[in-house]
Design a protein around this motif. Structure first.
Motif, PDB file in Angstrom:
ATOM      1  N   UNK A  83       9.300   6.766  41.314  1.00 45.30           N
ATOM      2  CA  UNK A  83       7.977   7.405  41.276  1.00 45.30           C
ATOM      3  C   UNK A  83       7.888   8.380  40.112  1.00 45.30           C
ATOM      4  N   UNK A  84       8.923   9.203  39.966  1.00 45.97           N
ATOM      5  CA  UNK A  84       8.891  10.228  38.917  1.00 45.97           C
ATOM      6  C   UNK A  84       8.892   9.579  37.527  1.00 45.97           C
ATOM      7  N   UNK A  85       9.586   8.472  37.405  1.00 46.28           N
ATOM      8  CA  UNK A  85       9.661   7.793  36.095  1.00 46.28           C
ATOM      9  C   UNK A  85       8.459   6.895  35.837  1.00 46.28           C
ATOM     10  N   UNK A  86       7.668   6.617  36.861  1.00 46.65           N
ATOM     11  CA  UNK A  86       6.546   5.696  36.698  1.00 46.65           C
ATOM     12  C   UNK A  86       5.415   6.367  35.918  1.00 46.65           C
ATOM     13  N   UNK A  87       4.737   5.599  35.093  1.00 47.11           N
ATOM     14  CA  UNK A  87       3.542   6.112  34.421  1.00 47.11           C
ATOM     15  C   UNK A  87       2.318   6.025  35.329  1.00 47.11           C
ATOM     16  N   UNK A  88       2.471   5.430  36.489  1.00 51.43           N
ATOM     17  CA  UNK A  88       1.353   5.323  37.427  1.00 51.43           C
ATOM     18  C   UNK A  88       1.472   6.378  38.513  1.00 51.43           C
ATOM     19  N   UNK A  89       0.344   6.773  39.090  1.00 48.59           N
ATOM     20  CA  UNK A  89       0.413   7.749  40.188  1.00 48.59           C
ATOM     21  C   UNK A  89       1.007   7.132  41.445  1.00 48.59           C
ATOM     22  N   UNK A  90       1.924   7.866  42.060  1.00 48.23           N
ATOM     23  CA  UNK A  90       2.631   7.369  43.239  1.00 48.23           C
ATOM     24  C   UNK A  90       2.507   8.402  44.362  1.00 48.23           C
ATOM     25  N   UNK A  91       2.206   7.929  45.556  1.00 50.43           N
ATOM     26  CA  UNK A  91       2.242   8.808  46.729  1.00 50.43           C
ATOM     27  C   UNK A  91       3.457   8.405  47.567  1.00 50.43           C
ATOM     28  N   UNK A  92       4.312   9.376  47.841  1.00 53.53           N
ATOM     29  CA  UNK A  92       5.512   9.133  48.645  1.00 53.53           C
ATOM     30  C   UNK A  92       5.306   9.777  50.020  1.00 53.53           C
ATOM     31  N   UNK A  93       5.341   8.955  51.051  1.00 54.95           N
ATOM     32  CA  UNK A  93       5.188   9.469  52.413  1.00 54.95           C
ATOM     33  C   UNK A  93       6.574   9.711  53.000  1.00 54.95           C
ATOM     34  N   UNK A 115      -9.247  -6.968  35.203  1.00 49.05           N
ATOM     35  CA  UNK A 115      -8.064  -6.503  35.930  1.00 49.05           C
ATOM     36  C   UNK A 115      -7.071  -5.752  35.042  1.00 49.05           C
ATOM     37  N   UNK A 116      -7.442  -5.535  33.781  1.00 48.96           N
ATOM     38  CA  UNK A 116      -6.568  -4.795  32.866  1.00 48.96           C
ATOM     39  C   UNK A 116      -6.740  -3.288  33.055  1.00 48.96           C
ATOM     40  N   UNK A 117      -5.737  -2.546  32.693  1.00 49.00           N
ATOM     41  CA  UNK A 117      -5.791  -1.077  32.553  1.00 49.00           C
ATOM     42  C   UNK A 117      -5.640  -0.296  33.852  1.00 49.00           C
ATOM     43  N   UNK A 118      -5.456  -0.976  34.987  1.00 44.66           N
ATOM     44  CA  UNK A 118      -5.354  -0.200  36.233  1.00 44.66           C
ATOM     45  C   UNK A 118      -3.963   0.421  36.367  1.00 44.66           C
ATOM     46  N   UNK A 119      -2.946  -0.429  36.218  1.00 42.50           N
ATOM     47  CA  UNK A 119      -1.566   0.062  36.340  1.00 42.50           C
ATOM     48  C   UNK A 119      -0.844  -0.069  34.996  1.00 42.50           C
ATOM     49  N   UNK A 120       0.068   0.862  34.740  1.00 42.86           N
ATOM     50  CA  UNK A 120       0.934   0.730  33.574  1.00 42.86           C
ATOM     51  C   UNK A 120       1.995  -0.322  33.845  1.00 42.86           C
ATOM     52  N   UNK A 121       2.535  -0.279  35.063  1.00 42.15           N
ATOM     53  CA  UNK A 121       3.566  -1.238  35.443  1.00 42.15           C
ATOM     54  C   UNK A 121       2.949  -2.608  35.682  1.00 42.15           C
ATOM     55  N   UNK A 122       3.718  -3.622  35.438  1.00 42.64           N
ATOM     56  CA  UNK A 122       3.211  -4.993  35.594  1.00 42.64           C
ATOM     57  C   UNK A 122       3.368  -5.450  37.045  1.00 42.64           C
ATOM     58  N   UNK A 123       2.527  -6.377  37.427  1.00 44.37           N
ATOM     59  CA  UNK A 123       2.713  -7.072  38.691  1.00 44.37           C
ATOM     60  C   UNK A 123       2.377  -6.269  39.942  1.00 44.37           C
ATOM     61  N   UNK A 124       1.633  -5.181  39.796  1.00 41.66           N
ATOM     62  CA  UNK A 124       1.286  -4.403  40.979  1.00 41.66           C
ATOM     63  C   UNK A 124       0.085  -5.016  41.681  1.00 41.66           C
ATOM     64  N   UNK A 125      -0.897  -5.422  40.874  1.00 41.50           N
ATOM     65  CA  UNK A 125      -2.115  -5.997  41.473  1.00 41.50           C
ATOM     66  C   UNK A 125      -1.826  -7.290  42.195  1.00 41.50           C
TER      67      UNK A 125
END
Lengths: 324, 323
Positions: A160-170, B313-323
């Motif tokens: 989560x910390x390394x991800x560029x996406x927002x992450x919620x950890x429960x 569907x582009x630009x939502x996640x930085x990581x691949x394969x989440x959608x």
């Protein structure tokens, strides 16, 4: 080399290691220096008050502040002490946090980790006990994870910390307070998002159990084994993205699906997985999908009533017996 | 007046550009060529351009939904704005933001619709500036209506508590959506709320570009020196209604006339003519040039490529394969 750590130590260690590794990582939240539960206890001594930042009691605003910091080169770890309180921040989380990257055309990813405590059974009544994960699944752009072991708590938090996406950890309070222990390697590792793990193998029914409910499912498995019913228990670890492959490979084998969550039934995580099962995977099913979840009532304060409210080993056993 | 004539002319041109952008937007709507609703800032140009004028490129701007003033002021081009407004793939937000303008190269992180959500974001960008030991300043531009959002308070509180380099620039245009400010406020001014958090403030005329610019310059310098947040309230009048389609029956016409007599663009032009910085002819030429720039941007915008289904569907996640 692996050592035995408890759930809280694993979280604490993940944060400390990531803060040592990356100066842009910092912690903010209400009382994170003292840390009433202990996940961030002691960190202020090593990292100082600037990077372990106590905030005013203002969930929506501190979430916005964390988002702003993430827009400007930092990787904040925000603690929203109780998941119940995260509802105060739902404008930021649901309207903005997950959507910001998309709506800016990819210009502003938000590398923000939010940690929040879920779970009842601590006799804290309706305002400190809810498991509200399903409130978040409608919001696009978030990653949602729920560890149930010290190994996963550390590995998922590092991801989560390394991800560029927002992450919620429960984080479940029974795991934090209950001191559940487990082996955790000394060397650096992460647990990737979207990878479920099979906690117990079995051929008669697939039980998908989120977070702490995995332990109730393990207890149910022992009881069911006396009747020669072998359930397969899957811990999804990630709610979004969901590891559909692992879940439905198991359903292909068992033909029966039971989803267990501590949150409430209506529109819950179980509803989402049941809908998947009834759509793309309908032909795998030999019996109706079963959902085990809390009823649509507030969490009562009385210990007797709270225990009646909570999904547990017995409700899982009943659900399995309905289809096996 | 410390503003040089050259600077004043530059700000004047930007104000002309803002008005032309918004008038053109209104015209396109009337002609049925676009559907994009507008919330115009006609009459407030001296505030929007005055608050952004003293900012450096590395400074961060949070703007409002009202018009394009502050975005033009921070350096967005009519072309980029129209590409985005028209939802084109080449827009800075790849057509996904439209009215919610963001431009990373200019340090404009985005624009929210649930007003005031960005109050605390501006505190956060300023927090990061301080933690990263930069001398970057965040300017949070906001209307008085939005200052009633609950988050205004913890945001000001955190900014003061942590002594952050953020300027709260409050544009008081007398209206909060479709009602007068007096329906929303028991006081004439918003600014004294800052004092509750120990934040220094100033209330200034919002019609005179020299005044708005210099007040902002002082506030920004205060923040950049590490002295913490500053709040400036600019008094102006919204000549436009809340949104295109709002007939504005609630507006007092006499009061509107009084404010129209102090139109910020007219005031600035008068100064420039009196100081012989421009002639009447040069002014006409400048206005034509500005309008041509906007018309060209609109033309280019319409001609640009639309996004495609792949972009959905582009630009939502930085990581691949989440959608």
């Amino acid at each position: 080399m692996a050592r035995t750590l408890n759930f809280m130590q694993a979280i604490n260690e993940a944060i400390a290691e990531e803060m040592r590794r990356d100066p842009s990582v910092f912690v903010l939240g209400e009382d994170v220096r003292v840390s009433p539960f202990g996940q961030t206890a002691g960190l202020v001594e090593e990292f100082g008050e600037e990077r372990i930042l106590n905030t005013p009691i203002a969930e929506n605003a501190i979430t916005g502040a964390a988002m702003g910091a993430a827009m400007n080169g930092m990787r904040p770890i925000l603690e929203l002490m109780f998941c119940d309180f995260s509802m105060l921040a739902m404008d930021q989380i649901c309207n903005h946090l997950g959507q910001w990257r998309y709506i800016t055309g990819g210009q502003y990813p938000l590398p923000l980790t939010i940690r929040t405590a879920v779970g009842a059974g601590m006799r804290m009544a309706y305002g400190h006990s809810q498991s509200l994960e399903s409130q978040f699944i409608q919001a696009p752009g978030l990653i949602l994870v729920e560890p149930s072991t010290p190994y996963d708590a550390k590995g998922l938090l590092k991801s989560a910390i390394r991800s560029d996406d927002p992450v919620v950890v429960f984080e479940h309070k029974k795991l934090i307070f209950g001191g559940v222990e487990g082996e955790v390697p000394e060397e650096d590792y992460t647990v990737p998002f979207g990878q479920a793990v099979v906690r117990k193998q079995g051929q008669d029914a697939t039980v998908v159990a989120f977070g702490f409910m995995g332990y109730e499912a393990l207890n149910a498995a022992q009881e069911l084994a006396q009747d020669n019913i072998a359930i397969e228990i899957i811990d999804p670890r990630s709610i979004v993205p969901l590891d559909k492959d692992t879940i439905f490979e198991s359903v292909e084998k068992t033909g029966r699906l039971i989803i267990v969550e501590e949150g409430r039934l209506r529109g819950g995580l179980g509803a989402e997985i049941a809908a998947l099962a009834c759509g793309d995977y309908f032909s795998l099913l030999k019996a109706p999908v079963q959902r085990v979840a809390a009823p649509m009532i507030p969490i009562p304060g009385s210990p007797v009533l709270e225990d009646l409210y909570l999904p547990n080993k017995d409700s899982i056993v009943r659900a399995v017996r309905r289809v096996c | 007046m410390s503003l040089s004539n050259a600077k004043l002319l530059e700000l004047y041109r930007k104000m002309l550009l803002v008005r032309s952008m918004e008038e053109t937007h209104g015209k396109l709507l009337q002609e049925g060529k676009i559907q994009l609703m507008g919330h115009f800032g006609t009459g407030q140009e001296a505030v929007a351009i005055g608050v952004t004028g003293p900012l450096r490129p590395e400074d961060i701007l949070f703007g409002t939904h009202r018009g394009v003033g502050e975005f033009i002021g921070k350096g967005m081009t009519p072309k980029d704005i129209w590409l985005e407004y028209l939802g084109k793939k080449a827009g800075p937000c790849r057509g996904k933001g439209t009215l919610h303008l963001a431009d990373r190269k200019l340090n404009i992180p985005g624009l929210v619709s649930s007003l005031g959500a960005d109050f605390s974001m501006a505190v956060g960008t300023a927090l990061a500036s301080k933690m990263r030991r930069t001398d970057q300043v965040t300017l949070y531009y906001v209307g008085e209506g939005t200052c009633n959002q609950a988050d205004a308070h913890p945001s000001m509180c955190m900014a003061a508590l942590w002594k952050l380099p953020v300027v709260f620039a409050v544009c008081t245009n007398q209206f909060c959506e479709l009602s007068y400010m007096c329906d929303h406020y028991p006081t004439d001014d918003v600014a004294p709320r800052a004092a509750g958090y120990g934040i220094p403030y100033e209330v200034v005329d919002g019609q005179d570009i020299a005044v708005t610019y210099e007040a902002t310059e002082r506030a920004v310098a205060h923040a950049r020196r590490g002295q913490g947040p500053f709040l400036v309230e600019y008094k102006t009048f919204r000549m436009a209604t809340h949104f295109t389609g709002d007939p504005g029956h609630y507006v007092n016409p006499e009061e509107r006339e009084q404010w129209a007599a102090r139109d910020p663009i007219d005031l600035c032009r008068k100064k420039l003519l009196e100081a012989a910085v421009i002639t009447a002819d040069a002014d006409q030429k400048l206005r034509a040039e500005v309008q041509a720039e906007v018309d060209g941007a609109v033309r280019e915008g319409f001609a640009a490529a639309d996004p495609t289904v792949e972009d959905l569907f582009e630009d939502l996640y930085s990581g691949k394969g989440v959608l």
